[in-house]
Scaffold this motif. Structure first.
Motif, PDB file in Angstrom:
ATOM      1  N   LYS A  28       0.686  -1.068   0.016  1.00 50.42           N
ATOM      2  CA  LYS A  28       0.160   0.093  -0.043  1.00 50.42           C
ATOM      3  C   LYS A  28       0.973   1.215  -0.061  1.00 50.42           C
ATOM      4  O   LYS A  28       1.939   1.243   0.472  1.00 50.42           O
ATOM      5  CB  LYS A  28      -0.888  -0.068   1.229  1.00 50.42           C
ATOM      6  N   ILE A  29       0.329   2.511  -0.668  1.00 50.43           N
ATOM      7  CA  ILE A  29       1.243   3.783  -0.811  1.00 50.43           C
ATOM      8  C   ILE A  29       1.767   4.242   0.559  1.00 50.43           C
ATOM      9  O   ILE A  29       2.896   4.303   0.528  1.00 50.43           O
ATOM     10  CB  ILE A  29       0.333   4.618  -1.622  1.00 50.43           C
ATOM     11  N   ALA A  30       0.738   4.259   1.601  1.00 52.25           N
ATOM     12  CA  ALA A  30       1.419   4.722   2.940  1.00 52.25           C
ATOM     13  C   ALA A  30       2.459   4.157   3.337  1.00 52.25           C
ATOM     14  O   ALA A  30       3.393   4.558   3.841  1.00 52.25           O
ATOM     15  CB  ALA A  30       0.333   4.791   3.607  1.00 52.25           C
ATOM     16  N   ALA A  31       2.411   2.852   3.355  1.00 53.37           N
ATOM     17  CA  ALA A  31       3.473   1.908   4.028  1.00 53.37           C
ATOM     18  C   ALA A  31       4.604   1.939   3.297  1.00 53.37           C
ATOM     19  O   ALA A  31       5.783   1.951   3.853  1.00 53.37           O
ATOM     20  CB  ALA A  31       2.770   0.350   4.153  1.00 53.37           C
ATOM     21  N   PHE A  32       4.522   2.017   1.815  1.00 50.86           N
ATOM     22  CA  PHE A  32       5.597   2.111   1.022  1.00 50.86           C
ATOM     23  C   PHE A  32       6.484   3.441   1.250  1.00 50.86           C
ATOM     24  O   PHE A  32       7.646   3.409   1.224  1.00 50.86           O
ATOM     25  CB  PHE A  32       4.934   2.054  -0.430  1.00 50.86           C
ATOM     26  N   LYS A  33       5.596   4.424   1.458  1.00 51.10           N
ATOM     27  CA  LYS A  33       6.369   5.736   1.698  1.00 51.10           C
ATOM     28  C   LYS A  33       7.312   5.653   2.821  1.00 51.10           C
ATOM     29  O   LYS A  33       8.267   6.275   3.034  1.00 51.10           O
ATOM     30  CB  LYS A  33       5.520   6.910   1.655  1.00 51.10           C
ATOM     31  N   GLU A  34       6.781   5.114   3.949  1.00 45.59           N
ATOM     32  CA  GLU A  34       7.362   4.791   5.386  1.00 45.59           C
ATOM     33  C   GLU A  34       8.782   3.892   4.876  1.00 45.59           C
ATOM     34  O   GLU A  34       9.614   4.258   5.436  1.00 45.59           O
ATOM     35  CB  GLU A  34       6.776   4.045   6.377  1.00 45.59           C
ATOM     36  N   LEU A  35       8.641   3.100   4.276  1.00 43.89           N
ATOM     37  CA  LEU A  35       9.708   2.093   3.728  1.00 43.89           C
ATOM     38  C   LEU A  35      10.688   2.936   3.110  1.00 43.89           C
ATOM     39  O   LEU A  35      12.080   2.680   3.487  1.00 43.89           O
ATOM     40  CB  LEU A  35       9.477   0.842   3.055  1.00 43.89           C
ATOM     41  N   MET A  36      10.463   3.727   2.011  1.00 38.60           N
ATOM     42  CA  MET A  36      11.264   4.492   1.420  1.00 38.60           C
ATOM     43  C   MET A  36      12.001   5.574   2.264  1.00 38.60           C
ATOM     44  O   MET A  36      13.232   5.821   2.339  1.00 38.60           O
ATOM     45  CB  MET A  36      10.691   5.315   0.432  1.00 38.60           C
ATOM     46  N   GLU A  37      11.298   6.125   3.153  1.00 38.68           N
ATOM     47  CA  GLU A  37      11.867   7.022   3.911  1.00 38.68           C
ATOM     48  C   GLU A  37      12.920   6.605   5.107  1.00 38.68           C
ATOM     49  O   GLU A  37      13.925   6.938   5.374  1.00 38.68           O
ATOM     50  CB  GLU A  37      10.927   7.706   4.993  1.00 38.68           C
ATOM     51  N   ASP A  38      12.684   5.148   5.477  1.00 42.28           N
ATOM     52  CA  ASP A  38      13.556   4.312   6.312  1.00 42.28           C
ATOM     53  C   ASP A  38      15.019   4.019   5.423  1.00 42.28           C
ATOM     54  O   ASP A  38      15.926   3.970   6.013  1.00 42.28           O
ATOM     55  CB  ASP A  38      12.944   3.048   6.854  1.00 42.28           C
ATOM     56  N   ILE A  39      14.627   3.512   4.245  1.00 40.73           N
ATOM     57  CA  ILE A  39      15.749   3.145   3.245  1.00 40.73           C
ATOM     58  C   ILE A  39      16.523   4.460   3.127  1.00 40.73           C
ATOM     59  O   ILE A  39      17.799   4.426   3.290  1.00 40.73           O
ATOM     60  CB  ILE A  39      15.301   2.574   1.973  1.00 40.73           C
ATOM     61  N   GLY A  40      15.798   5.622   2.808  1.00 44.12           N
ATOM     62  CA  GLY A  40      16.729   6.822   2.825  1.00 44.12           C
ATOM     63  C   GLY A  40      17.553   7.204   3.934  1.00 44.12           C
ATOM     64  O   GLY A  40      18.841   7.373   3.783  1.00 44.12           O
ATOM     65  N   ASP A  41      17.043   7.018   5.120  1.00 44.91           N
ATOM     66  CA  ASP A  41      17.436   7.642   6.251  1.00 44.91           C
ATOM     67  C   ASP A  41      18.583   6.668   6.664  1.00 44.91           C
ATOM     68  O   ASP A  41      19.428   6.998   6.998  1.00 44.91           O
ATOM     69  CB  ASP A  41      16.588   7.817   7.328  1.00 44.91           C
ATOM     70  N   LEU A  42      18.399   5.398   6.710  1.00 41.08           N
ATOM     71  CA  LEU A  42      19.029   4.380   7.327  1.00 41.08           C
ATOM     72  C   LEU A  42      20.246   3.674   6.452  1.00 41.08           C
ATOM     73  O   LEU A  42      21.128   3.548   7.080  1.00 41.08           O
ATOM     74  CB  LEU A  42      18.246   3.082   8.084  1.00 41.08           C
ATOM     75  N   ILE A  43      19.763   3.812   5.170  1.00 37.78           N
ATOM     76  CA  ILE A  43      20.747   2.912   4.499  1.00 37.78           C
ATOM     77  C   ILE A  43      21.613   4.129   3.641  1.00 37.78           C
ATOM     78  O   ILE A  43      22.762   3.988   3.310  1.00 37.78           O
ATOM     79  CB  ILE A  43      19.943   2.174   3.297  1.00 37.78           C
ATOM     80  N   PHE A  44      21.015   5.168   3.219  1.00 41.63           N
ATOM     81  CA  PHE A  44      21.649   6.048   2.303  1.00 41.63           C
ATOM     82  C   PHE A  44      21.883   7.469   3.096  1.00 41.63           C
ATOM     83  O   PHE A  44      22.734   8.333   2.574  1.00 41.63           O
ATOM     84  CB  PHE A  44      20.912   6.569   1.090  1.00 41.63           C
ATOM     85  N   ASP A  45      21.523   7.661   4.339  1.00 39.90           N
ATOM     86  CA  ASP A  45      21.582   9.096   5.021  1.00 39.90           C
ATOM     87  C   ASP A  45      20.948  10.148   4.027  1.00 39.90           C
ATOM     88  O   ASP A  45      21.644  11.099   3.939  1.00 39.90           O
ATOM     89  CB  ASP A  45      22.768   9.421   5.513  1.00 39.90           C
ATOM     90  N   TYR A  46      19.921  10.072   3.388  1.00 42.67           N
ATOM     91  CA  TYR A  46      19.402  10.908   2.333  1.00 42.67           C
ATOM     92  C   TYR A  46      17.772  11.027   2.397  1.00 42.67           C
ATOM     93  O   TYR A  46      17.261  10.060   2.991  1.00 42.67           O
ATOM     94  CB  TYR A  46      19.866  10.296   0.987  1.00 42.67           C
ATOM     95  N   ASP A  47      17.397  12.075   2.322  1.00 43.54           N
ATOM     96  CA  ASP A  47      16.072  12.405   2.484  1.00 43.54           C
ATOM     97  C   ASP A  47      15.186  11.829   1.339  1.00 43.54           C
ATOM     98  O   ASP A  47      15.134  12.699   0.346  1.00 43.54           O
ATOM     99  CB  ASP A  47      15.594  14.003   2.712  1.00 43.54           C
ATOM    100  N   PHE A  48      14.322  10.610   1.126  1.00 46.82           N
ATOM    101  CA  PHE A  48      13.591   9.843   0.065  1.00 46.82           C
ATOM    102  C   PHE A  48      12.248  10.502   0.396  1.00 46.82           C
ATOM    103  O   PHE A  48      11.361   9.731  -0.300  1.00 46.82           O
ATOM    104  CB  PHE A  48      13.959   8.563   0.246  1.00 46.82           C
ATOM    105  N   GLN A  49      11.954  11.355   1.219  1.00 45.96           N
ATOM    106  CA  GLN A  49      10.371  11.733   1.181  1.00 45.96           C
ATOM    107  C   GLN A  49       9.912  12.137   0.036  1.00 45.96           C
ATOM    108  O   GLN A  49      10.336  12.823  -0.697  1.00 45.96           O
ATOM    109  CB  GLN A  49      10.473  13.094   2.374  1.00 45.96           C
ATOM    110  N   SER A  50       8.884  11.566  -0.250  1.00 47.86           N
ATOM    111  CA  SER A  50       8.191  11.692  -1.610  1.00 47.86           C
ATOM    112  C   SER A  50       7.504  13.244  -1.497  1.00 47.86           C
ATOM    113  O   SER A  50       7.003  13.752  -0.606  1.00 47.86           O
ATOM    114  CB  SER A  50       6.767  10.766  -1.639  1.00 47.86           C
ATOM    115  N   LYS A  51       7.172  13.457  -2.759  1.00 47.33           N
ATOM    116  CA  LYS A  51       6.671  14.954  -3.013  1.00 47.33           C
ATOM    117  C   LYS A  51       5.165  14.878  -2.700  1.00 47.33           C
ATOM    118  O   LYS A  51       4.497  13.977  -2.896  1.00 47.33           O
ATOM    119  CB  LYS A  51       6.731  15.378  -4.620  1.00 47.33           C
TER     120      LYS A  51
END
Lengths: 120, 160
Positions: free
Chosen positions: A97-120
């Motif tokens: 689902k979209i909401a959960a996917f956004k949380e996953l991407m934010e986690d990957i961005g922050d914890l794996i790449f130290d980068y802000d993957f927050q969606s527009k």
């Protein structure tokens, strides 16, 4: 076959299924990129309790359109892999689902790449 | 050193699932007998208070980041995971009812619950980013598999 972001596929072991258990993967890349060279980027799901650690994103049935096949699954966020569409040997098994996917991407961005993957 | 019992953020009524069950039962049983807007507003006020506490907890953790770094926060992480699982379940139950027009009055409760989930994910992120990392004893089968898959794909791409 269109491979869409958030789709879940079981990808076979790269050296054939005799070498190990195939794992479900969530597609991270968008359709346009997936169509370009028939490749896509995905992240691995596992139900192994041994490998559950600080880089795991716990998932549950409510995060997906259909219930998960196994209990206590988690995404191994650092295991982002690249695959060919022709590696897919069976139909899509689920969609996140979209909401959960956004949380996953934010986690990957922050914890794996130290980068802000927050969606527009 | 911080101690954070996230499960205590939910008051006992919600922790034992009576709060969410009440939200639904008002619609099933009481809607035709009594006006339900007052108890609904009261329930949403309680949920909003919990949301505020979670937001404050997140702000506190952000502020405390330098002190958190390298602390063992695994108890707090498990607590956040447990709470997330519970809230996802309640969110799902509310969502399942939204397709029926008579349950639309529950939309604010669903919205607050969804926001609670979002804030809790942020809390969990801060905790996992800063916790003391466990030393890896053995490379996992999954890591080997992931690397081999990417390697195979790259070789195939170059071979085209």
């Amino acid at each position: 076959m269109a491979v869409n972001q958030r789709d879940v596929y079981i990808l076979p072991h790269p050296f054939g299924n005799n070498h190990g258990e195939p794992h479900p993967h969530i597609v991270l890349s968008v359709l346009e990129a997936n169509e370009y060279e028939n490749t896509f980027v995905a992240v691995m799901i596992t139900s192994s309790a041994v490998t559950k650690d600080d880089l795991s994103f716990p998932i549950n049935d409510r995060m997906f359109e259909k219930p998960l096949a196994k209990k206590d699954c988690h995404v191994r966020m650092h295991l982002v892999t690249m695959a060919f569409k022709e590696d897919i040997d069976r139909p899509k098994i689920n969609t996140m689902k979209i909401a959960a996917f956004k949380e996953l991407m934010e986690d990957i961005g922050d914890l794996i790449f130290d980068y802000d993957f927050q969606s527009k | 050193m911080i101690t954070l019992d996230l499960n205590s953020v939910l008051n006992s009524q919600y922790r034992e699932n009576r709060g969410y069950k009440k939200l639904l039962s008002w619609h099933f049983l009481l809607r035709s007998l009594i006006p339900i807007s007052w108890p609904l507003k009261k329930a949403n006020r309680k949920l909003a208070t919990i949301l505020t506490t979670l937001k404050e907890t997140h702000a506190y953790l952000i502020e405390m980041t330098p002190e958190l770094k390298g602390t063992d926060l695994h108890t707090e992480i498990r607590s956040a995971e447990k709470l997330l699982e519970y809230l996802y379940e309640q969110q799902g139950v509310l969502e399942d009812h939204m397709s029926q027009s008579r349950f639309r009055a529950l939309q604010p409760s669903l919205d607050i619950t969804s926001e609670m989930i979002h804030v809790l994910h942020s809390i969990s992120r801060v905790l996992r980013k800063n916790t003391l990392k466990q030393p890896l004893t053995k490379r996992s089968e999954e890591a080997i598999l992931a690397v081999n898959r990417s390697k195979k794909t790259m070789n195939k791409l170059y071979g085209r």
